[in-house]
Design a protein around this motif. Structure first.
Motif, PDB file in Angstrom:
ATOM      1  N   ALA A  77      14.909 -34.008  31.387  1.00  0.00           N
ATOM      2  CA  ALA A  77      14.261 -33.401  30.229  1.00  0.00           C
ATOM      3  C   ALA A  77      15.001 -32.144  29.788  1.00  0.00           C
ATOM      4  O   ALA A  77      15.158 -31.876  28.585  1.00  0.00           O
ATOM      5  CB  ALA A  77      12.810 -33.065  30.568  1.00  0.00           C
ATOM      6  N   ALA A  78      15.489 -31.371  30.752  1.00  0.00           N
ATOM      7  CA  ALA A  78      16.224 -30.146  30.431  1.00  0.00           C
ATOM      8  C   ALA A  78      17.506 -30.454  29.677  1.00  0.00           C
ATOM      9  O   ALA A  78      17.864 -29.766  28.713  1.00  0.00           O
ATOM     10  CB  ALA A  78      16.540 -29.383  31.717  1.00  0.00           C
ATOM     11  N   ALA A  79      18.199 -31.501  30.097  1.00  0.00           N
ATOM     12  CA  ALA A  79      19.453 -31.876  29.437  1.00  0.00           C
ATOM     13  C   ALA A  79      19.237 -32.183  27.964  1.00  0.00           C
ATOM     14  O   ALA A  79      20.097 -31.886  27.119  1.00  0.00           O
ATOM     15  CB  ALA A  79      20.076 -33.065  30.141  1.00  0.00           C
ATOM     16  N   ALA A  80      18.075 -32.754  27.639  1.00  0.00           N
ATOM     17  CA  ALA A  80      17.783 -33.099  26.246  1.00  0.00           C
ATOM     18  C   ALA A  80      17.410 -31.878  25.419  1.00  0.00           C
ATOM     19  O   ALA A  80      17.464 -31.916  24.180  1.00  0.00           O
ATOM     20  CB  ALA A  80      16.640 -34.116  26.203  1.00  0.00           C
ATOM     21  N   LEU A  81      17.046 -30.784  26.075  1.00  0.00           N
ATOM     22  CA  LEU A  81      16.593 -29.585  25.363  1.00  0.00           C
ATOM     23  C   LEU A  81      17.721 -28.610  25.030  1.00  0.00           C
ATOM     24  O   LEU A  81      17.562 -27.743  24.170  1.00  0.00           O
ATOM     25  CB  LEU A  81      15.535 -28.856  26.206  1.00  0.00           C
ATOM     26  CG  LEU A  81      14.187 -29.557  26.369  1.00  0.00           C
ATOM     27  CD1 LEU A  81      13.313 -28.801  27.355  1.00  0.00           C
ATOM     28  CD2 LEU A  81      13.488 -29.685  25.021  1.00  0.00           C
ATOM     29  N   VAL A  82      18.848 -28.729  25.718  1.00  0.00           N
ATOM     30  CA  VAL A  82      19.945 -27.772  25.524  1.00  0.00           C
ATOM     31  C   VAL A  82      20.819 -28.227  24.369  1.00  0.00           C
ATOM     32  O   VAL A  82      21.331 -29.351  24.357  1.00  0.00           O
ATOM     33  CB  VAL A  82      20.771 -27.615  26.817  1.00  0.00           C
ATOM     34  CG1 VAL A  82      21.986 -26.719  26.577  1.00  0.00           C
ATOM     35  CG2 VAL A  82      19.895 -27.047  27.923  1.00  0.00           C
ATOM     36  N   ASP A  83      21.011 -27.347  23.387  1.00  0.00           N
ATOM     37  CA  ASP A  83      21.792 -27.703  22.201  1.00  0.00           C
ATOM     38  C   ASP A  83      23.274 -27.823  22.536  1.00  0.00           C
ATOM     39  O   ASP A  83      23.742 -27.320  23.572  1.00  0.00           O
ATOM     40  CB  ASP A  83      21.579 -26.680  21.087  1.00  0.00           C
ATOM     41  CG  ASP A  83      22.096 -25.303  21.479  1.00  0.00           C
ATOM     42  OD1 ASP A  83      23.274 -25.013  21.216  1.00  0.00           O
ATOM     43  OD2 ASP A  83      21.324 -24.511  22.067  1.00  0.00           O
ATOM     44  N   ALA A  84      24.007 -28.448  21.654  1.00  0.00           N
ATOM     45  CA  ALA A  84      25.422 -28.762  21.896  1.00  0.00           C
ATOM     46  C   ALA A  84      26.264 -27.508  22.079  1.00  0.00           C
ATOM     47  O   ALA A  84      27.178 -27.471  22.916  1.00  0.00           O
ATOM     48  CB  ALA A  84      25.968 -29.612  20.751  1.00  0.00           C
TER      49      ALA A  84
END
Length: 439
Positions: A77-84
């Motif tokens: 879930a954290a990986a999906a929250l961090v912007d590019a």
């Protein structure tokens, strides 16, 4: 000059006043030691239950014992929250930090022939386990994850974990988890402060006991490490942030003010001084600070103004360079930034500092995040005897020696003389003529 900014003229201070400028928040840990002792005892006795209670009390997080360890679902879930952009910056920083620390790592073994037929050296091994502490109370710090964890992984530590306080919703900052994965760490636990130190010192039902703890933290954490130093290696002293910016007349005082705010904004328990020999630079810096504050968040203004208007921060005017660097070396800052068009001319004057950043293009921000050198640095004047966090903090060496038959007689003769003088009968006998009977 603006009255609110603390201003000090070194040549007008008494010895006691000068000594006061050298103090830090954790200079007197007595009150913290008293407060953390019962926390440590409760963790020792109750384990996970104590950690859950303290998460509620200190972090406002209602978590269960099953939620103490970050799950794989939370990592995803954290990986999906961090912007590019943030992800790119984390990877860029990680690459630089990894390169720097890989260059530090010693080979497996060294040997030298100290005398003919006598060989001595060292064999290098990683320590078995370490807990990397990542604070959260005054912000989220994925950069601290990288600085703590990457050298541990490079060193080859068998079990490296991260402990960090949970947010009020019971989660760990998303970028912190992404940085952990980037560093090669998959064990992250939700606990902070003195209770985290106690947890890894004793071990709980969920958290493993560790050999060492590293990372910066509050005076409560520093106090806990001191009380538990017989249970685990407390690592380098790394308390609240501190810095000195030295600026000579070749730079704009407003630039010095800009960089003075870098470490001052960490929290009200930080320490930060601008040291200069130029009254014009001092005046320009003091004038510029309100302008810089006008563009900062309310929280960071509150933190940095508390520091720079208080007894452990502000602007220090020295009569000359000798006086300036005497003060700097007595202080032994965590971060020392030298603002000058020719910063290299001052490097030889520096004897005590965790790091030295030279020139107007080397602000502490770069060192804190992306340069590669480690930003976990000794605080509270420990830089006088302690080095920055490095691969060496996660390794140990054992001495290795080998003596050939031809090299033995001369060493035995000299060792026999010393053993006899010191009165050690067995030592002497082991290198006497008696040994020849068994060889």
């Amino acid at each position: 000059m603006t009255a609110n900014i603390s201003f000090w003229q070194l040549d007008q201070l008494s010895g006691e006043q000068r000594e006061q400028l050298l103090q830090r928040t954790e200079s007197d840990l007595a009150p913290y030691l008293q407060q953390v002792a019962p926390i440590i005892d409760q963790v020792r006795q109750q384990g996970d239950r104590a950690l859950v209670e303290f998460a509620q009390r200190f972090d406002g997080a209602a978590i269960s014992t099953e939620q103490l360890r970050v799950s794989e679902a939370e990592f995803e879930a954290a990986a999906a929250l961090v912007d590019a952009d943030t992800l790119e910056a984390i990877r860029y920083a990680a690459d630089n930090i990894r390169r720097y620390h890989q260059a530090q790592k010693p080979g497996e073994m060294t040997m030298q022939e100290i005398r003919s037929g006598a060989f001595v050296g060292e064999r290098f091994l990683p320590i078995p386990s370490v807990a990397c502490y990542v604070p959260r109370g005054k912000g989220s710090f994925p950069s601290v994850v990288l600085m703590n964890a990457i050298p541990a992984v490079v060193a080859g530590v068998e079990r490296a974990i991260i402990v960090t306080p949970p947010g009020a919703d019971g989660s760990v900052d998303a970028a912190t988890l992404v940085a952990a994965k980037e560093a090669g760490i998959t064990e992250v636990y939700k606990c902070g402060g003195a209770q985290a130190v106690a947890a890894v010192a004793y071990g709980t039902e969920t958290l493993p006991r560790c050999s060492k703890i590293v990372g910066p933290g509050s005076p409560w954490m520093v106090a806990a490490k001191r009380l538990l130093a017989d249970r685990l290696d407390p690592g380098i002293p790394a308390g609240p942030s501190e810095s000195i910016v030295f600026a000579d007349a070749s730079v704009d005082g407003a630039l010095a003010a800009l960089d003075l705010l870098i470490e001052a904004e960490h929290g009200p328990d930080s320490s930060a001084y601008l040291v200069t020999t130029s009254p014009e630079v001092a005046e320009a810096a003091i004038r510029a600070l309100p302008e810089h504050w006008a563009e900062m968040s309310e929280q960071r203004v509150a933190f940095s103004s508390t520091v720079l208007c208080g007894p452990m921060g502000g602007v220090v005017l020295a009569a000359d360079n000798d006086a300036a660097f005497d003060f700097i070396n007595d202080y032994g800052p965590e971060h020392l930034q030298i603002l000058s068009q020719d910063g290299w001319q001052y490097l030889g004057r520096v004897k005590n500092a965790g790091e030295v950043l030279l020139g107007p293009h080397s602000p502490s921000t770069l060192g804190n995040f992306v340069l590669g050198c480690n930003a976990v640095l000794p605080t509270s004047a420990a830089a006088k005897t302690v080095s920055p966090l490095s691969v060496h903090d996660f390794m140990k060496f054992m001495s290795v020696a080998y003596v050939t038959e031809s090299g033995y007689p001369e060493l035995a003769k000299q060792a026999h003389r010393l053993a006899t003088y010191e009165g050690f009968d067995a030592h002497a006998a082991a290198v006497s003529e008696k040994r020849k009977r068994y060889l």
